[in-house]
Design an enzyme around this catalytic site. Structure first.
Site, PDB file in Angstrom:
ATOM      1  N   PRO A  66       0.752  -1.280   0.117  1.00 57.21           N
ATOM      2  CA  PRO A  66       0.023  -0.004  -0.079  1.00 57.21           C
ATOM      3  C   PRO A  66       0.850   1.276   0.011  1.00 57.21           C
ATOM      4  O   PRO A  66       1.645   1.293   0.857  1.00 57.21           O
ATOM      5  CB  PRO A  66      -0.670  -0.055   1.370  1.00 57.21           C
ATOM      6  CG  PRO A  66      -0.347  -1.622   1.886  1.00 57.21           C
ATOM      7  CD  PRO A  66       0.732  -2.143   1.350  1.00 57.21           C
ATOM      8  N   GLU A  67       0.470   2.225  -0.939  1.00 54.11           N
ATOM      9  CA  GLU A  67       1.226   3.471  -0.846  1.00 54.11           C
ATOM     10  C   GLU A  67       0.225   4.465  -0.986  1.00 54.11           C
ATOM     11  O   GLU A  67      -0.989   4.133  -0.521  1.00 54.11           O
ATOM     12  CB  GLU A  67       2.037   3.710  -2.293  1.00 54.11           C
ATOM     13  CG  GLU A  67       3.086   2.594  -2.664  1.00 54.11           C
ATOM     14  CD  GLU A  67       3.915   2.798  -3.916  1.00 54.11           C
ATOM     15  OE1 GLU A  67       4.263   3.881  -3.976  1.00 54.11           O
ATOM     16  OE2 GLU A  67       4.276   1.769  -4.411  1.00 54.11           O
TER      17      GLU A  67
END
Ligand SMILES: [Zn+2]
Length: 287
Positions: free
Chosen positions: A2-3
């Site tokens: 996840p960014e």
């Protein structure tokens, strides 16, 4: 992994679904390191009886604000997901934190690799101070002047600098490669060697790839799903990341994978030319 766009998507889903819900208990904490800044008892005392009043994001941190300026802050690290479960739904196998809500739903951190963390803060100013100390500015609000300040005097590789959370909060490997491809900047360029035109292209490209990914509700390559368990769509629009051997959509040349700072890095060798001040190609292990 996840960014920024994946955390932003999760925050928006939760903002639309859990405001006004009250935490009635926390449980499933089977891994003491999940709670780096509190014991289970302290976290339970702080969170129980508190109503959710906002959900937001800073860098890759999900920020859940509870009434009374109490904060529940989640960092998913490599593969964690924050899921909102319906009443009676089975808790996923790798759940390491669960907050039970007064309407029977529950919010869980599910993370097979156990890198994800849940922080609790008794006031917002302590929370912001702790997080701001680790994070640079948000790229979505940066302009060319801001990026010029960030890059000044930094002779490191631009790819590595993009991954440094203390410089660009929320950017990770995938969006760094996509932004460099769009800006036509070689990942090994020395950060302070970029021209003013290149700095402008870099920040507008970074903002563009992040905003487009938010619009597509994130990139789901392996693990990522939003709080309702839905995958994003941005994996269907990647130009560089993970595309080794496939043609560049701009020039037709094969996308190439190199390793920069131990991270797989994809670029177009024709559109993203190294310049004299790049690090020497021999410093890179090609796989
Ligand atoms: Zn190309």
């Amino acid at each position: 992994v996840p960014e920024l766009p994946e955390v932003e998507t999760t925050a928006r889903v939760l903002q639309a679904t859990i405001l006004g819900a009250t935490i009635v208990d926390i449980d499933s904490i089977d891994w003491p390191r999940m709670l780096p800044n509190a014991t289970v008892d302290v976290a339970r005392a702080l969170l129980t009886g508190r109503t959710v009043c906002s959900v937001g994001r800073r860098g890759k941190y999900l920020l859940i604000e509870l009434l009374g300026d109490v904060w529940l802050v989640v960092h998913r690290k490599m593969s964690g997901n924050v899921l909102l479960l319906d009443p009676g739904a089975d808790t996923p196998r790798h759940t390491h934190f669960r907050a039970v809500l007064d309407d029977g739903r529950s919010l869980v951190l599910e993370d097979a690799r156990k890198f994800g963390r849940v922080h609790v803060f008794a006031d917002g100013s302590t929370m912001r101070e702790k997080i701001d100390r680790r994070l640079g500015p948000e790229p979505l609000t940066l302009d060319t002047r801001g990026v010029t300040r960030l890059l000044a005097g930094r002779s490191g590789r631009i790819k590595s600098l993009l991954l440094d959370q203390a410089v660009f909060a929320g950017v990770g490997n995938l969006y760094a490669d996509e932004a460099l491809w769009l800006a036509r900047i070689h990942p090994l360029r020395a950060a302070d060697s970029l021209s003013s035109a290149e700095r402008g292209r870099l920040i507008s490209s970074l903002r563009h790839v992040l905003e487009a990914a938010i619009g597509r509700r994130g990139t789901s390559l392996s693990d990522y799903v939003d709080a309702l368990g839905q995958a994003g769509d941005n994996q269907n629009y990647l130009e560089a990341y993970g595309r080794d051997g496939q043609p560049c959509s701009r020039c037709g040349r094969s996308i190439q994978r190199i390793v920069v700072g131990q991270r797989g890095t994809w670029h177009c060798p024709r559109c993203q030319r190294p310049r004299p001040r790049s690090f020497p190609r021999t410093a890179v292990v090609a796989l």
